[in-house]
Design a protein around this motif. Structure first.
Motif, PDB file in Angstrom:
ATOM      1  N   GLY A 187      35.253  -7.230  25.524  1.00 26.96           N
ATOM      2  CA  GLY A 187      36.698  -7.062  25.385  1.00 26.96           C
ATOM      3  C   GLY A 187      37.114  -6.520  24.024  1.00 26.96           C
ATOM      4  O   GLY A 187      38.306  -6.413  23.747  1.00 26.96           O
ATOM      5  N   SER A 188      36.169  -6.175  23.155  1.00 26.38           N
ATOM      6  CA  SER A 188      36.543  -5.770  21.797  1.00 26.38           C
ATOM      7  C   SER A 188      36.534  -4.251  21.659  1.00 26.38           C
ATOM      8  O   SER A 188      35.485  -3.616  21.731  1.00 26.38           O
ATOM      9  CB  SER A 188      35.570  -6.384  20.785  1.00 26.38           C
ATOM     10  OG  SER A 188      35.730  -5.757  19.535  1.00 26.38           O
ATOM     11  N   SER A 189      37.725  -3.674  21.452  1.00 26.12           N
ATOM     12  CA  SER A 189      37.784  -2.215  21.284  1.00 26.12           C
ATOM     13  C   SER A 189      37.170  -1.830  19.940  1.00 26.12           C
ATOM     14  O   SER A 189      36.607  -0.754  19.788  1.00 26.12           O
ATOM     15  CB  SER A 189      39.223  -1.719  21.384  1.00 26.12           C
ATOM     16  OG  SER A 189      39.998  -2.363  20.416  1.00 26.12           O
ATOM     17  N   HIS A 190      37.259  -2.738  18.965  1.00 31.63           N
ATOM     18  CA  HIS A 190      36.677  -2.457  17.652  1.00 31.63           C
ATOM     19  C   HIS A 190      35.160  -2.269  17.786  1.00 31.63           C
ATOM     20  O   HIS A 190      34.579  -1.325  17.264  1.00 31.63           O
ATOM     21  CB  HIS A 190      36.982  -3.621  16.707  1.00 31.63           C
ATOM     22  CG  HIS A 190      36.770  -3.271  15.279  1.00 31.63           C
ATOM     23  ND1 HIS A 190      37.787  -2.854  14.449  1.00 31.63           N
ATOM     24  CD2 HIS A 190      35.643  -3.233  14.527  1.00 31.63           C
ATOM     25  CE1 HIS A 190      37.294  -2.580  13.255  1.00 31.63           C
ATOM     26  NE2 HIS A 190      35.995  -2.814  13.274  1.00 31.63           N
ATOM     27  N   SER A 192      33.530  -1.533  20.523  1.00 32.04           N
ATOM     28  CA  SER A 192      33.268  -0.339  21.325  1.00 32.04           C
ATOM     29  C   SER A 192      33.343   0.915  20.452  1.00 32.04           C
ATOM     30  O   SER A 192      32.457   1.781  20.512  1.00 32.04           O
ATOM     31  CB  SER A 192      34.295  -0.258  22.465  1.00 32.04           C
ATOM     32  OG  SER A 192      34.205   1.002  23.085  1.00 32.04           O
ATOM     33  N   ASP A 193      34.379   1.000  19.629  1.00 33.69           N
ATOM     34  CA  ASP A 193      34.526   2.187  18.768  1.00 33.69           C
ATOM     35  C   ASP A 193      33.345   2.290  17.803  1.00 33.69           C
ATOM     36  O   ASP A 193      32.820   3.370  17.556  1.00 33.69           O
ATOM     37  CB  ASP A 193      35.832   2.110  17.953  1.00 33.69           C
ATOM     38  CG  ASP A 193      37.052   2.209  18.861  1.00 33.69           C
ATOM     39  OD1 ASP A 193      36.881   2.574  20.041  1.00 33.69           O
ATOM     40  OD2 ASP A 193      38.164   1.899  18.387  1.00 33.69           O
ATOM     41  N   TYR A 194      32.962   1.146  17.262  1.00 32.20           N
ATOM     42  CA  TYR A 194      31.851   1.134  16.302  1.00 32.20           C
ATOM     43  C   TYR A 194      30.571   1.653  16.979  1.00 32.20           C
ATOM     44  O   TYR A 194      29.857   2.496  16.448  1.00 32.20           O
ATOM     45  CB  TYR A 194      31.644  -0.285  15.768  1.00 32.20           C
ATOM     46  CG  TYR A 194      30.562  -0.378  14.721  1.00 32.20           C
ATOM     47  CD1 TYR A 194      30.880  -0.360  13.363  1.00 32.20           C
ATOM     48  CD2 TYR A 194      29.219  -0.465  15.082  1.00 32.20           C
ATOM     49  CE1 TYR A 194      29.880  -0.420  12.390  1.00 32.20           C
ATOM     50  CE2 TYR A 194      28.217  -0.529  14.131  1.00 32.20           C
ATOM     51  CZ  TYR A 194      28.547  -0.505  12.790  1.00 32.20           C
ATOM     52  OH  TYR A 194      27.564  -0.572  11.845  1.00 32.20           O
ATOM     53  N   LEU A 195      30.294   1.120  18.175  1.00 33.11           N
ATOM     54  CA  LEU A 195      29.057   1.506  18.864  1.00 33.11           C
ATOM     55  C   LEU A 195      29.089   2.972  19.290  1.00 33.11           C
ATOM     56  O   LEU A 195      28.084   3.684  19.195  1.00 33.11           O
ATOM     57  CB  LEU A 195      28.830   0.599  20.088  1.00 33.11           C
ATOM     58  CG  LEU A 195      28.529  -0.863  19.757  1.00 33.11           C
ATOM     59  CD1 LEU A 195      28.509  -1.703  21.026  1.00 33.11           C
ATOM     60  CD2 LEU A 195      27.186  -0.993  19.023  1.00 33.11           C
ATOM     61  N   ALA A 196      30.264   3.432  19.739  1.00 34.43           N
ATOM     62  CA  ALA A 196      30.373   4.842  20.157  1.00 34.43           C
ATOM     63  C   ALA A 196      30.086   5.743  18.957  1.00 34.43           C
ATOM     64  O   ALA A 196      29.332   6.722  19.065  1.00 34.43           O
ATOM     65  CB  ALA A 196      31.764   5.114  20.725  1.00 34.43           C
ATOM     66  N   ALA A 197      30.665   5.398  17.799  1.00 37.44           N
ATOM     67  CA  ALA A 197      30.453   6.220  16.598  1.00 37.44           C
ATOM     68  C   ALA A 197      28.980   6.190  16.182  1.00 37.44           C
ATOM     69  O   ALA A 197      28.392   7.219  15.836  1.00 37.44           O
ATOM     70  CB  ALA A 197      31.344   5.715  15.467  1.00 37.44           C
ATOM     71  N   LEU A 198      28.370   4.999  16.262  1.00 44.77           N
ATOM     72  CA  LEU A 198      26.955   4.856  15.885  1.00 44.77           C
ATOM     73  C   LEU A 198      26.072   5.748  16.759  1.00 44.77           C
ATOM     74  O   LEU A 198      25.197   6.476  16.265  1.00 44.77           O
ATOM     75  CB  LEU A 198      26.544   3.379  16.040  1.00 44.77           C
ATOM     76  CG  LEU A 198      25.089   3.024  15.783  1.00 44.77           C
ATOM     77  CD1 LEU A 198      24.741   3.219  14.304  1.00 44.77           C
ATOM     78  CD2 LEU A 198      24.794   1.573  16.195  1.00 44.77           C
ATOM     79  N   HIS A 199      26.303   5.713  18.058  1.00 40.58           N
ATOM     80  CA  HIS A 199      25.445   6.486  18.966  1.00 40.58           C
ATOM     81  C   HIS A 199      25.714   7.992  18.863  1.00 40.58           C
ATOM     82  O   HIS A 199      24.783   8.793  18.963  1.00 40.58           O
ATOM     83  CB  HIS A 199      25.595   5.971  20.398  1.00 40.58           C
ATOM     84  CG  HIS A 199      24.830   4.704  20.625  1.00 40.58           C
ATOM     85  ND1 HIS A 199      23.527   4.688  21.047  1.00 40.58           N
ATOM     86  CD2 HIS A 199      25.170   3.417  20.414  1.00 40.58           C
ATOM     87  CE1 HIS A 199      23.091   3.433  21.115  1.00 40.58           C
ATOM     88  NE2 HIS A 199      24.091   2.639  20.728  1.00 40.58           N
ATOM     89  N   LEU A 200      26.982   8.359  18.651  1.00 39.29           N
ATOM     90  CA  LEU A 200      27.283   9.791  18.466  1.00 39.29           C
ATOM     91  C   LEU A 200      26.577  10.305  17.224  1.00 39.29           C
ATOM     92  O   LEU A 200      25.947  11.368  17.241  1.00 39.29           O
ATOM     93  CB  LEU A 200      28.804   9.996  18.325  1.00 39.29           C
ATOM     94  CG  LEU A 200      29.593   9.930  19.636  1.00 39.29           C
ATOM     95  CD1 LEU A 200      31.096   9.831  19.360  1.00 39.29           C
ATOM     96  CD2 LEU A 200      29.289  11.150  20.504  1.00 39.29           C
ATOM     97  N   GLU A 201      26.649   9.506  16.170  1.00 38.35           N
ATOM     98  CA  GLU A 201      26.018   9.881  14.903  1.00 38.35           C
ATOM     99  C   GLU A 201      24.500  10.059  15.072  1.00 38.35           C
ATOM    100  O   GLU A 201      23.884  10.906  14.442  1.00 38.35           O
ATOM    101  CB  GLU A 201      26.320   8.748  13.921  1.00 38.35           C
ATOM    102  CG  GLU A 201      25.898   8.910  12.484  1.00 38.35           C
ATOM    103  CD  GLU A 201      26.039   7.570  11.770  1.00 38.35           C
ATOM    104  OE1 GLU A 201      25.025   7.019  11.329  1.00 38.35           O
ATOM    105  OE2 GLU A 201      27.178   7.047  11.719  1.00 38.35           O
ATOM    106  N   ARG A 202      23.913   9.261  15.976  1.00 38.50           N
ATOM    107  CA  ARG A 202      22.459   9.371  16.191  1.00 38.50           C
ATOM    108  C   ARG A 202      22.106  10.391  17.275  1.00 38.50           C
ATOM    109  O   ARG A 202      20.978  10.449  17.738  1.00 38.50           O
ATOM    110  CB  ARG A 202      21.869   8.001  16.596  1.00 38.50           C
ATOM    111  CG  ARG A 202      22.167   6.879  15.638  1.00 38.50           C
ATOM    112  CD  ARG A 202      21.548   7.125  14.261  1.00 38.50           C
ATOM    113  NE  ARG A 202      22.007   6.130  13.305  1.00 38.50           N
ATOM    114  CZ  ARG A 202      21.242   5.206  12.738  1.00 38.50           C
ATOM    115  NH1 ARG A 202      19.956   5.154  12.998  1.00 38.50           N
ATOM    116  NH2 ARG A 202      21.755   4.348  11.886  1.00 38.50           N
TER     117      ARG A 202
END
Ligand code: FAD
Length: 408
Positions: A187-190, A192-202
C-alpha cells in the motif's frame, strides 16, 4: 494423544512451517511417532534464497532447515516425494497418492501455496517459468544467460527479485505490472516509487498499468507476448510472479472451513479440533473476525512452532507481528507490521542513502515500518511496531534526532 506427548503426529507439507513443527514437537518433549509427508524430493529447505542467491550463476549450497541426518537423529519419519491425496477425518487417517494409509492422532496441514498463473492463451508455452521450488530455481538459473530477453510478469517481491537477478547476469529485462504500483499489497506509493526508480536505474524496462493477454510461441524456444494495449514483445523467457494460490484442496475436500486458505484460530486449529494448519496455506481468524493471510518466512516458522505446541495441548495464542524482507541488487527492504490504509506517512532519511518509512494511524501509532537499506533503523522500528508505540512525527522526520527518542 494421552498426556499429549505420545501418539501419532502427522504433518502434510515438508516446507518451512512443516519442518519447524516437526522439530518443535521433538524439542517440546513429544516422544510419539512423527511422520513428515512431503511431495518434494529434498528435505525442508529455505525458500527465500530461490529468488536471490540461487539465481546467481554459481549458486551456493541449498540451506536445508532439517538435513536427512537431523531427521534421522530426531526420529522424524520423512516421506520424500510422497503426496497426500486425501484425509479421512472419521477414521483419522491420511491416504497417500500410492494408496498407502497413515493414522494420526493430531494432523498438521502445512501445504503452502502454488504459483498463480494468469488465465491467458499460451500460458503453457515452454518459455513460461514460475518460481516456487528448488527445481524451478535450477531451471531458471540455467535460462538466465547474458543477453537473454526476459519478461517478468508481476511487480511484487518475487518478480522484482527475479528482475534484479536477471540484470545481474546481463539479461534484457522488461517487467509488467497490471496495477499502478509495485508491491501494491504494502500500500505504500513511496516504496513503489523508490523501487521503480531503482529498477529503471539498473536497466529494467518497468511498465505499470499493463498486462499480458496472450503468449504465442515464436522462434526456436521463445515467445511473443501480447499486451492489453495492443503492443507485443518477443522474448526468450517469461517469468510469472503474480502471487500464490493456497494449497488448501485437501482441507476443502475434507470439509474443513476454508476461505482463501485454511481458516485457523489463534491456537492454529482448523474447524476440526484434531487438525491444525500453519504457514502460507492458512487464513488466521483475528479478534474482529477478519481473516489475516500472511505469506512470509517468519510467519511460516512462527506459526509452525505455535501449531506444534498447540498439538501438544499447550496454551497457544498466536499473534504475529508481520515481518518480511526482500533483497534487490544491493538494497535490503524490510517491513514490519500490518500494511494497509494509514492516516499518515512520515519519511526519514538514513545513512548511505537508506530510507525509513513510518506508517501511522490516526493516533500516531506506528502500524507498520518500511526500511530500505537501513537495517539498523529497522531493528528499532520493529520493536516500536511490536510495542504499539506512538511516534512524534517531527522528531521522526528529523534524522538528527536519535531514532529511539522519536517514540512518545
Ligand atoms: P512451503 O515452504 O511452500 O512448503 C509447503 C510444502 O508442502 C511444499 O514442499 C509443497 O510441495 C508441499 N505440499 C503441498 N501439497 C502437498 C501434499 N498434498 N502432499 C505432500 N506435500 C505437499 N518470505 C520472506 O519473508 N522473505 C523473502 O525474501 C522471501 N522470498 C521468497 C522467495 C521465493 C522464491 C519464494 C517461493 C518464497 C519466498 N518467501 C519469502 C516466502 C516464504 O518462503 C514462504 O512464506 C514459506 O516458505 C512458506 O512456508 P510453508 O511451509 O507455509 O510453505
Amino acid at each position: 494423544m494421552g498426556a499429549e506427548l505420545t501418539g501419532s503426529a502427522v504433518i502434510v507439507g515438508a516446507g518451512q512451517a512443516g519442518g519447524w513443527a516437526a522439530r518443535t514437537l521433538r524439542s517440546e518433549g513429544f516422544t510419539g511417532r512423527i511422520v513428515l509427508i512431503g511431495d518434494e524430493a529434498v528435505p525442508p529447505y529455505e525458500r527465500p534464497p530461490l529468488s536471490k542467491e540461487q539465481l546467481q550463476p554459481v549458486a551456493p549450497a541449498l540451506p536445508f532447515l532439517l538435513t536427512q541426518e537431523e531427521l534421522k537423529r530426531q526420529d522424524i519419519e520423512w516421506l520424500a516425494g510422497a503426496r497426500c491425496a486425501r484425509i479421512d477425518r472419521r477414521q483419522r487417517i491420511v491416504r497417500l497418492a500410492d494408496d498407502s494409509v497413515i493414522d494420526y492422532d493430531r494432523l498438521l496441514l502445512s501445504t503452502g501455496g502454488s504459483a498463480r498463473l494468469p488465465a491467458i492463451d499460451g500460458i503453457d508455452a515452454r518459455c513460461v517459468q514460475v518460481l516456487r521450488t528448488i527445481e524451478d530455481a535450477t531451471q531458471l538459473r540455467a535460462a538466465l544467460r547474458p543477453g537473454a530477453r526476459v519478461l517478468v510478469v508481476g511487480g511484487g517481491w518475487i518478480g522484482l527479485e527475479v528482475a534484479a537477478a536477471a540484470r545481474a547476469v546481463q539479461c534484457e529485462v522488461t517487467l509488467v505490472e497490471v496495477g499502478k504500483q509495485l508491491c501494491a499489497r504494502t500500500g505504500s506509493s513511496h516504496l513503489s516509487d523508490y523501487l521503480a526508480a531503482l529498477h529503471l536505474e539498473r536497466g529494467v524496462d518497468v511498465r505499470l498499468g499493463t498486462q499480458i493477454v496472450a503468449l504465442d510461441e515464436a522462434g526456436e524456444s521463445g515467445c511473443r507476448a501480447r499486451f492489453m494495449d495492443g503492443a507485443s514483445l518477443d522474448v526468450d523467457l517469461v517469468v510469472v510472479g503474480i502471487g500464490l494460490v493456497p494449497n488448501d484442496e485437501l482441507a476443502r475436500a475434507a470439509d474443513l472451513v476454508c476461505d482463501r486458505g485454511i481458516v485457523v484460530d489463534r491456537q492454529c486449529r482448523t474447524s476440526d479440533a484434531s487438525i491444525f494448519a500453519a504457514g502460507d496455506v492458512t487464513a488466521l481468524r483475528t479478534d474482529d473476525g477478519t481473516l489475516l493471510r500472511l505469506e512470509s518466512w517468519q510467519n511460516a516458522q512462527d506459526q509452525g512452532i505455535a501449531a506444534a505446541r498447540a498439538m501438544l495441548g499447550q496454551d497457544v495464542d498466536y499473534r504475529p507481528v508481520p515481518y518480511f524482507w526482500s533483497q534487490q541488487y544491493d538494497r535490503m527492504v524490510q517491513i514490519a507490521g500490518h500494511c494497509g490504509p494509514v492516516a499518515e506517512i512520515v519519511v526519514r532519511q538514513a545513512a548511505a542513502g537508506g530510507v525509513a518509512i513510518a506508517e501511522l494511524d490516526a493516533d500516531a501509532r506506528l502500524t507498520s515500518a518500511i526500511c530500505i537499506g537501513s537495517p539498523r533503523e529497522f531493528r528499532q522500528l520493529r520493536q516500536f511496531v511490536g510495542a504499539g508505540a506512538r511516534i512524534d512525527r517531527a522528531r521522526f522526520a528529523d534524522a538528527a534526532v536519535k531514532l529511539s527518542d522519536t517514540a512518545v
